[in-house]
Design an enzyme around this catalytic site. Structure first.
Site, PDB file in Angstrom:
ATOM      1  CG  ASP A   1      28.712  77.714  18.359  1.00 33.87           C
ATOM      2  OD1 ASP A   1      28.175  78.260  17.384  1.00 33.87           O
ATOM      3  OD2 ASP A   1      29.764  77.056  18.305  1.00 33.87           O
TER       4      ASP A   1
ATOM      5  CE  LYS B   1      29.693  73.523  17.648  1.00 28.69           C
ATOM      6  NZ  LYS B   1      30.438  73.583  16.385  1.00 28.69           N
TER       7      LYS B   1
END
Ligand code: C5P
Length: 333
Positions: free
Chosen positions: A160, A19
């Site tokens: 995350d 990401k």
């Protein structure tokens, strides 16, 4: 597929995407040691890790093993033990959430991670691996945890990890785990700058505090950030890349550059090569630049490599990529 409560043998292969943070607003340190965040996550098809989870019925309760290996042509220098632990811990927490960690029969859960995502780079590799393990176990055991429970297990593993259960594009608040998915829209043409050196996330947050924390304080800053977020989501929905460029930002950038001044050189190379804007991803040192199109990104990646100072040329690779999740095999056999 075995039903809930049963353990059958199975091998599941999951793709764990990387990401970037299109936007990362950071508040002051909270009493629990974390910082309040407002961020926009965006997953990438490349680089990615491959995660294989082998489940074997065992009469001796639950056993967990996790191992990580860099790919043959690796930009990864060293694999920290905690990466293996996070993937292994994901399996442990999943079993605990089933409510029968010590029960019999159990399962031997063997996890192998082949790294493609640079380690400690701000691209969420370890978190993505942990989420891939949770997806694999959910699929193998017939989804015994409801969505809320799975999100809680993920959040306990790291800020995350919940994002990586689904990937795509999402706004996150709080510690980073209160998620609101955004429409995926069209992918963004990017060039990633992937250094072979690492930064530890806690060190970057400490440096952020040492440098004085968020610019401006109080509620006013969050009002401004919410306005900024609204601008970004509107530009993303419209696919207006120059407008998106104006809204990309990262409050940790100054801290990452302070700890690792080479990051400034990598950002500079991307900007001079023609990116609309270049930013640090998460806590760095990986960076990304936004481009006007896919072909332009391929060209900029080549030019940026030539614009790096000679001392950095062997330590950074530039990768053109269009954001969005790639095919996620999640195969069962
Ligand atoms: O949640 P995770 O284990 O990924 O966080 C790693 C470190 O990053 C934390 O120990 C903390 O130092 C820092 N962090 C933070 N505030 C957040 C997320 C992470 O200070 N919202």
């Amino acid at each position: 597929m075995p039903g809930p409560g049963e353990v059958g043998r199975g091998v599941r292969r999951e793709t764990a995407p990387a990401k970037i943070n299109l936007f990362l607003g950071v508040g002051p340190r909270r009493p629990d040691g974390y910082h309040e965040l407002l961020t926009v996550f965006e997953s990438l098809p490349e680089p990615h890790d491959d995660v294989t989870v082998t489940i074997t019925p065992s009469d001796g309760g639950w056993v967990f093993r996790a191992e990580a290996a860099p790919p043959p042509s690796s930009s990864v220098q060293a694999l920290p033990r905690d990466l293996e632990n996070l993937a292994g811990r994901a399996a442990e927490r999943f079993a605990a959430a089933l409510g029968e960690p010590a029960g019999k029969p159990g399962a031997a859960v063997d996890i192998r991670v082949t790294k493609g995502i640079p380690v400690a780079a701000g691209m969420g590799g370890g978190s993505s691996d942990a989420a891939a393990v949770l997806r694999a176990l959910q699929a193998h055991f017939g989804s015994p945890l409801d969505h809320e429970r799975l999100l809680r297990v993920a959040a306990e593993l790291g800020s995350d990890v919940p994002f990586f259960l689904e990937g795509g594009r999402a706004v996150a608040r709080g510690r980073g785990h209160e998620l609101r998915p955004l429409p995926r829209g069209s992918g963004l043409p990017l060039v990633l700058g992937l250094p072979r050196f690492a930064l530890a996330t806690p060190d970057v947050y400490h440096e952020f505090d040492r440098l004085g924390g968020p610019a401006g304080g109080g509620q006013a800053i969050w009002v401004r950030r919410e306005e900024h977020l609204a601008g970004l989501t509107e530009a993303l929905a419209a696919g207006d890349l120059p407008a998106v460029a104006g809204f990309l930002g990262n409050d940790l950038e100054r801290a990452a550059v302070s700890l690792c001044p080479q990051v400034r050189e990598i950002l500079g190379a991307l900007r001079r090569a023609g990116c609309l804007v270049a930013r640090v991803s998460g806590s760095g040192p990986a960076v990304f630049g936004l481009c006007l199109g896919k072909d332009e990104a391929a060209r900029i990646a080549r030019v940026a490599a030539r614009l790096l100072p000679p001392g950095l040329r062997g330590s950074v690779s530039f990768l053109p990529v269009v954001s969005g999740v790639g095919p996620r095999p999640g195969s069962d056999n």
